[in-house]
Write an enzyme that holds these catalytic residues in place. Structure first.
Site, PDB file in Angstrom:
ATOM      1  CB  ALA A  43       7.728   0.054  -0.283  1.00  0.00           C
ATOM      2  CB  VAL A  69      -0.269   6.979  -2.397  1.00  0.00           C
ATOM      3  CG1 VAL A  69       0.673   7.736  -1.494  1.00  0.00           C
ATOM      4  CG2 VAL A  69       0.274   6.927  -3.813  1.00  0.00           C
ATOM      5  CG  HIS A  75      -1.106  -5.862  -1.170  1.00  0.00           C
ATOM      6  ND1 HIS A  75      -0.504  -4.995  -2.039  1.00  0.00           N
ATOM      7  CD2 HIS A  75      -0.304  -6.967  -1.134  1.00  0.00           C
ATOM      8  CE1 HIS A  75       0.606  -5.546  -2.508  1.00  0.00           C
ATOM      9  NE2 HIS A  75       0.735  -6.736  -1.985  1.00  0.00           N
ATOM     10  NE  ARG A 115       1.827  12.262   6.393  1.00  0.00           N
ATOM     11  CZ  ARG A 115       1.775  11.052   6.951  1.00  0.00           C
ATOM     12  NH1 ARG A 115       0.914  10.168   6.539  1.00  0.00           N
ATOM     13  NH2 ARG A 115       2.602  10.732   7.906  1.00  0.00           N
TER      14      ARG A 115
END
Length: 134
Positions: A43, A69, A75, A115
């Protein structure tokens, strides 16, 4: 036709592979063209890749997919928030819509895999924003 750049943050590849597939399917369903897919390790790397794509003349919008995840920690929340803010900054600075689809934070891998449609939603949002600007 909208031309998209796709950034795939691959830190949790068991989730993001599905998200990337959902994103490409959404682009095809909406008649958009994914001109380039840029895989990045995680990310934190997504804003730089999105900025690179947003600078291109042949890219109308950028969709970013990823998964955080590792747990419901402060954090993880910081990573998600900082990435979303930097992607918003890229969108405003480059005048190119950037949509962010993320699974997590605070989810298990199994919950995040449920998801994967967040990848589809990111592309649909990017397409919609690009069409509004055309």
């Amino acid at each position: 036709m909208v031309s998209l750049g796709l950034v795939v943050a691959q830190f949790n590849s068991s989730v993001t592979d599905g998200m990337a597939e959902a994103a490409r399917d959404a682009a095809a369903d909406d008649g958009a063209d994914v001109v380039e897919t840029v895989p990045v390790p995680g990310a934190y790397d997504a804003p730089l890749a999105a900025d690179r794509l947003a600078r291109r003349d042949d890219v109308d919008a950028v969709a970013v997919v990823g998964a955080i995840v590792t747990g419901d920690t402060d954090h993880d929340q910081v990573i998600a928030h900082a990435t979303a803010q930097k992607l918003t900054d890229v969108s405003l600075e480059r005048d190119t819509p950037v949509a962010f689809g993320v699974s997590g934070p605070g989810m298990s891998g199994a919950e995040a895999r449920e998801r994967v449609e967040k990848g589809r939603e990111a592309v649909e949002s990017a397409i919609h924003l690009a069409e509004e600007l055309q």
